[in-house]
Motif scaffolding. Structure first.
Motif, short mmCIF file in Angstrom:
data_model
loop_
_atom_site.label_atom_id
_atom_site.label_comp_id
_atom_site.label_asym_id
_atom_site.label_seq_id
_atom_site.Cartn_x
_atom_site.Cartn_y
_atom_site.Cartn_z
N ALA A 28 -8.18 11.36 -26.20
CA ALA A 28 -9.36 10.58 -26.61
C ALA A 28 -10.32 10.39 -25.43
O ALA A 28 -11.54 10.55 -25.57
N ARG A 29 -9.77 10.08 -24.25
CA ARG A 29 -10.62 9.91 -23.07
C ARG A 29 -11.30 11.23 -22.72
O ARG A 29 -12.49 11.25 -22.36
N LEU B 207 1.88 8.15 -27.17
CA LEU B 207 0.66 7.33 -27.12
C LEU B 207 -0.20 7.71 -25.92
O LEU B 207 -1.44 7.77 -26.02
N ARG B 208 0.44 7.99 -24.80
CA ARG B 208 -0.32 8.35 -23.60
C ARG B 208 -1.05 9.68 -23.80
O ARG B 208 -2.22 9.83 -23.41
N GLN C 269 -2.11 10.89 -26.63
CA GLN C 269 -3.22 10.65 -27.54
C GLN C 269 -4.39 9.97 -26.84
O GLN C 269 -5.56 10.33 -27.05
N LEU C 270 -4.08 9.00 -25.99
CA LEU C 270 -5.15 8.32 -25.27
C LEU C 270 -5.83 9.25 -24.28
O LEU C 270 -7.05 9.21 -24.11
N ASP C 271 -5.04 10.11 -23.62
CA ASP C 271 -5.64 11.08 -22.69
C ASP C 271 -6.58 12.03 -23.42
O ASP C 271 -7.67 12.36 -22.91
N GLY D 42 0.96 3.09 -23.62
CA GLY D 42 0.29 4.34 -23.29
C GLY D 42 -0.89 4.23 -22.37
O GLY D 42 -1.48 5.24 -21.98
N GLY D 43 -1.28 3.01 -21.99
CA GLY D 43 -2.44 2.82 -21.14
C GLY D 43 -2.11 2.97 -19.66
O GLY D 43 -0.98 3.25 -19.27
N ARG E 297 0.78 -2.93 -21.41
CA ARG E 297 -0.28 -1.92 -21.45
C ARG E 297 0.27 -0.52 -21.18
O ARG E 297 -0.05 0.43 -21.90
#
Length: 386
Positions: A378-379, A371-372, A374-376, A243-244, A239
């Protein structure tokens, strides 16, 4: 918020590696054997007050010990009923961590009725488990725990197994034993040692017995169609590589946020820090006179305020896994000479394990950072009012 309620300060087993009883901390001897109703009620009251202060209405109560089933199924049900009633306006989840030897059909009924998740400790097949997890007269426990797992599988109870890695044993025989028992979730724990004690079992820091154990399990889990069984530590490594955020405290080093409440009402931070020395986790706070806010102000970790954790040392800061492994589990980073600034005693294992899982996923450290980000983003966009 996560509240760990140590319902019992004693245990009916004498596991050789236990950080509570067999790592030199004797603070449990001066505490009541069982948590009183007064301590339990005070804890529920403080949970409600803390929720009012912070707006945090998601609460996880984890019943722990010692061995929490020593309170008996009848009293445990009363505690669950009281918690569900007193915290009825909150998003409440309940769980228990147990050695499993006392579980029977009555306990199953209690778990089902009050939606209690169950973690059971087991270290593999009888020849392995019964070397480490014994009672006070030296008898093995595997047969009783296997019966408990069979009962759990027949009831509507969410459950899983926690296994302390038995160093030097055949990993696939251990893992497939759990699969054969039908266990839906497995967590493999790195044995609890500090820089001052690791020499007892691993003289050469370049050895990597934990990685040697976990890598074959990862490949079996990843390639042989057993992904429906969650291996929580390996799942969380994958995970964070993707990037999670880590969902467990021993990977990624999230800021500790659990309050541990002992049978006498003492409030402490991470109890596994008991491996760092006698009374290492002791604090002046007690549920009868202290608020969680005061505990956070003074720090859940010795010498630090409640919003921070130890900074990574130079070796860890320069490592490609600085934001994923993040130094490893806090107790494993400790030494009397340098506090928590060192790397984990299992550093060689963690680096080899992360490298292996990265190769299987095909994700580089640079891609993890991308990836991290991008996820940040998005959140953040999901939280931003439109």
């Amino acid at each position: 918020m996560q509240i760990v309620l140590k319902l019992a300060s004693r245990c009916n087993l004498n596991c050789s590696y236990c950080y509570v009883y067999n790592k030199g901390d004797r603070s449990w001897e001066g505490r009541p054997k069982l948590m009183s109703d007064g301590v339990f009620s005070a804890a529920l009251c403080e949970v409600k007050r803390h929720a009012e202060r912070t707006g945090d209405t998601r609460v996880h109560l984890s019943f722990h010990g010692g061995e929490p089933t020593l309170v008996g199924s009848e009293r445990f049900e009363q505690l669950c009923a009281r918690a569900r009633h007193e915290l009825r306006d909150m998003d409440l989840s309940l769980s228990i961590q147990t050695n499993g030897v006392l579980l029977d059909r009555t306990w199953m009924s209690v778990f089902e009725t009050w939606a209690v998740g169950v973690g059971v400790s087991l270290d593999g097949p009888p020849a392995i488990n019964d070397r480490y997890r014994i009672d006070h007269v030296g008898r093995g426990t595997h047969a009783k725990v296997a019966r408990a797992l069979d009962l759990l599988s027949r009831h509507a109870v969410e459950y899983g197994v926690i296994c302390v890695i038995p160093l030097g044993e055949d990993p696939l025989s251990v893992h497939r034993h759990f699969l054969g028992l039908g266990v839906p979730s497995i967590t493999y724990l790195l044995p609890d040692f500090t820089h001052d004690t690791i020499g007892e079992i691993r003289p050469d820091p370049q050895e990597h017995p934990c990685a040697d154990f976990l890598i074959p399990i990862f490949d079996d889990w990843w390639f042989n169609g057993t992904l429906e069984v969650k291996v929580r530590d390996l799942y969380n490594i994958a995970r964070v590589i993707l990037g999670g955020n880590s969902l467990i405290e021993c990977i990624g080093n999230p800021v500790p946020n659990s309050f541990f409440i002992h049978t006498d009402g003492a409030i402490e931070g991470l109890d596994a820090l008991a491996v760092c020395g006698a009374s290492f986790t002791s604090s002046v706070h007690n549920i009868h006179r202290s608020s969680f806010a005061e505990v956070l102000r003074d720090g859940l970790l010795p010498g630090l305020d409640g919003t921070r954790q130890p900074q990574l040392g130079q070796e860890c800061s320069e490592c490609p896994e600085a934001t994923t492994c993040a130094g490893g589990y806090l107790p494993h980073r400790h030494s009397r000479a340098h506090g928590f600034t060192g790397r984990s005693v299992w550093c060689a294992d963690l680096l080899l394990l992360f490298t292996h899982i990265r190769s299987r996923l095909g994700v580089s450290p640079q891609e993890t950072l991308y990836l991290r980000r991008q996820l940040d983003r998005a959140r953040s966009s999901l939280r931003t009012p439109r």
